[in-house]
Design a protein around this motif. Structure first.
Motif, PDB file in Angstrom:
ATOM      1  N   ALA A  75       0.782  -1.399  -0.144  1.00 34.30           N
ATOM      2  CA  ALA A  75      -0.114  -0.066   0.101  1.00 34.30           C
ATOM      3  C   ALA A  75       0.892   1.354  -0.124  1.00 34.30           C
ATOM      4  CB  ALA A  75      -0.875   0.103   1.330  1.00 34.30           C
ATOM      5  N   SER A  76       1.771   1.318   0.793  1.00 38.02           N
ATOM      6  CA  SER A  76       2.725   2.463   1.045  1.00 38.02           C
ATOM      7  C   SER A  76       3.521   2.756  -0.395  1.00 38.02           C
ATOM      8  CB  SER A  76       3.957   2.090   1.883  1.00 38.02           C
ATOM      9  OG  SER A  76       4.641   0.933   1.686  1.00 38.02           O
ATOM     10  N   HIS A  77       3.740   2.007  -1.308  1.00 36.00           N
ATOM     11  CA  HIS A  77       4.528   2.026  -2.415  1.00 36.00           C
ATOM     12  C   HIS A  77       3.340   2.356  -3.518  1.00 36.00           C
ATOM     13  CE1 HIS A  77       7.279   1.519  -5.486  1.00 36.00           C
ATOM     14  NE2 HIS A  77       6.891   0.376  -6.252  1.00 36.00           N
ATOM     15  N   VAL A  78       2.214   1.942  -3.494  1.00 35.10           N
ATOM     16  CA  VAL A  78       1.233   2.210  -4.219  1.00 35.10           C
ATOM     17  C   VAL A  78       0.843   3.857  -4.174  1.00 35.10           C
ATOM     18  CG1 VAL A  78      -1.282   1.919  -4.957  1.00 35.10           C
ATOM     19  CG2 VAL A  78       0.195   0.037  -4.522  1.00 35.10           C
ATOM     20  N   LYS A  79       0.825   4.251  -2.893  1.00 34.18           N
ATOM     21  CA  LYS A  79       0.331   5.611  -2.532  1.00 34.18           C
ATOM     22  C   LYS A  79       1.416   6.720  -2.959  1.00 34.18           C
ATOM     23  CE  LYS A  79      -2.726   4.420   1.647  1.00 34.18           C
ATOM     24  NZ  LYS A  79      -2.270   4.620   3.164  1.00 34.18           N
ATOM     25  N   ASP A  80       2.868   6.045  -3.106  1.00 38.43           N
ATOM     26  CA  ASP A  80       3.966   6.823  -3.260  1.00 38.43           C
ATOM     27  C   ASP A  80       4.017   7.214  -4.770  1.00 38.43           C
ATOM     28  OD1 ASP A  80       6.521   8.231  -2.604  1.00 38.43           O
ATOM     29  OD2 ASP A  80       7.600   6.601  -3.840  1.00 38.43           O
ATOM     30  N   THR A  81       3.441   6.331  -5.548  1.00 34.64           N
ATOM     31  CA  THR A  81       3.204   6.261  -6.939  1.00 34.64           C
ATOM     32  C   THR A  81       1.789   7.006  -7.452  1.00 34.64           C
ATOM     33  OG1 THR A  81       2.547   4.093  -7.323  1.00 34.64           O
ATOM     34  CG2 THR A  81       4.956   4.802  -7.470  1.00 34.64           C
ATOM     35  N   ASN A  82       1.175   7.720  -6.566  1.00 32.38           N
ATOM     36  CA  ASN A  82      -0.226   8.383  -6.864  1.00 32.38           C
ATOM     37  C   ASN A  82      -1.290   7.335  -7.034  1.00 32.38           C
ATOM     38  OD1 ASN A  82       0.948  10.932  -6.325  1.00 32.38           O
ATOM     39  ND2 ASN A  82       1.398  11.314  -8.352  1.00 32.38           N
ATOM     40  N   GLY A  83      -1.021   6.284  -6.640  1.00 29.80           N
ATOM     41  CA  GLY A  83      -2.302   5.186  -6.950  1.00 29.80           C
ATOM     42  C   GLY A  83      -3.150   4.936  -5.745  1.00 29.80           C
ATOM     43  N   ASN A  84      -4.178   4.191  -5.918  1.00 31.52           N
ATOM     44  CA  ASN A  84      -5.173   4.026  -4.576  1.00 31.52           C
ATOM     45  C   ASN A  84      -5.115   2.556  -4.483  1.00 31.52           C
ATOM     46  OD1 ASN A  84      -7.180   3.603  -3.194  1.00 31.52           O
ATOM     47  ND2 ASN A  84      -8.724   4.261  -4.298  1.00 31.52           N
ATOM     48  N   PRO A  85      -4.388   2.021  -3.273  1.00 29.96           N
ATOM     49  CA  PRO A  85      -4.377   0.660  -2.839  1.00 29.96           C
ATOM     50  C   PRO A  85      -5.608  -0.129  -3.078  1.00 29.96           C
ATOM     51  CG  PRO A  85      -3.240   2.053  -1.264  1.00 29.96           C
ATOM     52  CD  PRO A  85      -4.122   2.885  -2.164  1.00 29.96           C
ATOM     53  N   GLU A  86      -6.858   0.489  -2.741  1.00 28.10           N
ATOM     54  CA  GLU A  86      -8.106  -0.278  -2.919  1.00 28.10           C
ATOM     55  C   GLU A  86      -8.382  -0.704  -3.983  1.00 28.10           C
ATOM     56  OE1 GLU A  86     -10.945   1.888  -0.816  1.00 28.10           O
ATOM     57  OE2 GLU A  86      -9.948   2.209   1.134  1.00 28.10           O
ATOM     58  N   THR A  87      -7.835   0.106  -5.384  1.00 25.95           N
ATOM     59  CA  THR A  87      -8.152  -0.319  -6.649  1.00 25.95           C
ATOM     60  C   THR A  87      -7.100  -1.060  -7.299  1.00 25.95           C
ATOM     61  OG1 THR A  87      -7.630   2.070  -7.399  1.00 25.95           O
ATOM     62  CG2 THR A  87     -10.055   1.698  -6.707  1.00 25.95           C
ATOM     63  N   ALA A 247      14.089   4.331  -5.133  1.00 28.37           N
ATOM     64  CA  ALA A 247      14.308   5.636  -5.827  1.00 28.37           C
ATOM     65  C   ALA A 247      13.284   6.257  -6.637  1.00 28.37           C
ATOM     66  CB  ALA A 247      15.912   5.472  -6.735  1.00 28.37           C
ATOM     67  N   LEU A 248      12.749   5.535  -7.261  1.00 28.96           N
ATOM     68  CA  LEU A 248      11.636   6.201  -8.261  1.00 28.96           C
ATOM     69  C   LEU A 248      10.256   6.526  -7.335  1.00 28.96           C
ATOM     70  CD1 LEU A 248      10.114   6.424 -11.165  1.00 28.96           C
ATOM     71  CD2 LEU A 248       9.513   3.920 -10.803  1.00 28.96           C
ATOM     72  N   SER A 249       9.939   7.860  -7.643  1.00 29.34           N
ATOM     73  CA  SER A 249       8.853   8.164  -7.000  1.00 29.34           C
ATOM     74  C   SER A 249       8.067   9.068  -7.885  1.00 29.34           C
ATOM     75  CB  SER A 249       9.258   9.134  -5.841  1.00 29.34           C
ATOM     76  OG  SER A 249       8.017   9.495  -5.119  1.00 29.34           O
ATOM     77  N   ALA A 250       6.673   8.866  -7.925  1.00 28.39           N
ATOM     78  CA  ALA A 250       5.899   9.744  -8.887  1.00 28.39           C
ATOM     79  C   ALA A 250       5.839  11.112  -8.808  1.00 28.39           C
ATOM     80  CB  ALA A 250       4.434   9.375  -8.840  1.00 28.39           C
ATOM     81  N   PRO A 251       5.803  12.196  -9.567  1.00 27.88           N
ATOM     82  CA  PRO A 251       5.620  13.465  -9.762  1.00 27.88           C
ATOM     83  C   PRO A 251       4.504  13.887  -8.892  1.00 27.88           C
ATOM     84  CG  PRO A 251       5.256  12.612 -11.825  1.00 27.88           C
ATOM     85  CD  PRO A 251       5.872  11.564 -11.241  1.00 27.88           C
ATOM     86  N   PRO A 252       4.383  15.033  -8.450  1.00 25.35           N
ATOM     87  CA  PRO A 252       3.089  15.565  -7.918  1.00 25.35           C
ATOM     88  C   PRO A 252       2.147  15.345  -9.016  1.00 25.35           C
ATOM     89  CG  PRO A 252       4.779  17.117  -7.497  1.00 25.35           C
ATOM     90  CD  PRO A 252       5.434  15.982  -8.335  1.00 25.35           C
TER      91      PRO A 252
END
Length: 312
Positions: A75-87, A247-252
């Motif tokens: 979940a933490s990785h999904v949120k860091d890439t601007n995703g929704n863990p629930e979907t 290292a990879l993180s999504a942009p704002p």
């Protein structure tokens, strides 16, 4: 009680409190070793011990084998890439087993790769044939999963992202360090899976630190989906995802929205131009250490140490 098995180029060993005991087996593959449980159990009680420091350890998972991996499963990785863990759907990809390397081998960055990343992951090692259609439940999963290993899903991000698929970017030689130990668990120990803490350091800086309780899809649910279409055999390896801290993180999100309106070539050129200034990507000489264990030490998969080298 867990049994930790390590591998050298010409032998298998069981770790004991005082050293390592050689397994009296003719097995040359992980699959063959797991079929020789009596030899493993005999080594666990042997008094013929050698120092572990004197052993040149290689991966306890031998190639060729199937290497399957889960995508965005924390979940933490999904949120860091601007995703929704629930979907986030339960998604798999493959890596070549030629990418497997030892727990202390160098990670070699190909000359054309610029953005080399790391991903600490728990590896599940299968102990028996698992045909398509096998029913996996909480009560029988230990019949199929023999043990766990530390893995690092090394990734060439500048290859992975424009291709929108993972196979090449994660399959170069040395891109799957495995070990040091294959830790065999019984059913009760496997129930503590969510207590396992994944940690990864680069040059002594802690980058990843999360327990498996952060996983979106736990092994039973994962294997129920995987066995609908994928046969697995003894010695095969499943990587179960990585937590936040790569290292990879999504942009704002506003930047991501604007970028989505650009032609692909322009979008990726801008993205990689920005990522080139990210100091977290791996460089020549960087030391990557990965460890996985429960906080109380009852289950300890060990610690691997690899050094990044640039291909000449």
């Amino acid at each position: 009680m867990t049994i930790s098995v390590v591998h050298t180029p010409d032998a298998w060993w069981v770790l004991t409190p005082t050293g390592a005991a050689k397994v009296n087996t003719s097995a040359t593959t992980t699959a063959a070793l797991l079929a020789d449980r009596q030899a493993i159990l005999a080594a666990a009680t042997s008094r013929d011990i050698v120092p572990v420091d004197g052993l040149a350890l290689v991966s306890p998972v031998t190639a060729p084998c199937r290497v399957v991996a889960q995508m965005t499963n924390f979940a933490s990785h999904v949120k860091d890439t601007n995703g929704n863990p629930e979907t986030v759907p339960l998604t798999f990809f493959r890596k070549t087993s030629g990418s497997i390397s030892g727990p202390f081998d160098d990670v070699v960055r190909p000359a054309h790769v610029r953005l080399l990343d790391y991903e600490a992951e728990i590896g599940l090692v299968f102990g028996r044939e698992t045909p398509v259609g096998t029913t996996i439940t909480a009560d029988n999963i230990a019949d199929y999963v023999a043990g766990l290993v530390v893995t690092n899903d090394v990734s060439a991000r500048d290859v992975q992202l424009p291709q929108t698929q993972f196979y090449e970017a994660k399959s170069y030689p040395t891109f799957t360090p495995v070990g040091p130990a294959l830790v065999l668990l019984d059913a009760d120990e496997l129930k503590r899976f969510t207590d396992l803490r994944l940690q990864l350091w680069v040059n002594g800086e802690l980058r990843q630190n999360m327990t498996a309780a952060d996983m979106i899809y736990l092994p039973v649910q994962t294997l129920q989906a995987l066995t609908r279409f994928q046969r697995l055999d003894a010695g095969d390896l499943l990587l179960t995802g990585t937590p936040v801290g790569t290292a990879l993180s999504a942009p704002p999100k506003p930047v991501e929205l604007v970028a989505s309106l650009l032609p692909p070539a322009v979008k990726w050129k801008l993205f990689f131009s920005g990522q080139a200034h990210n100091p977290k990507y791996l460089k020549d000489g960087d030391v990557v250490e990965t460890a996985i264990a429960t906080d109380d030490g009852a289950i300890d998969l060990g610690r691997q140490r690899t050094v990044v080298r640039h291909a000449q």
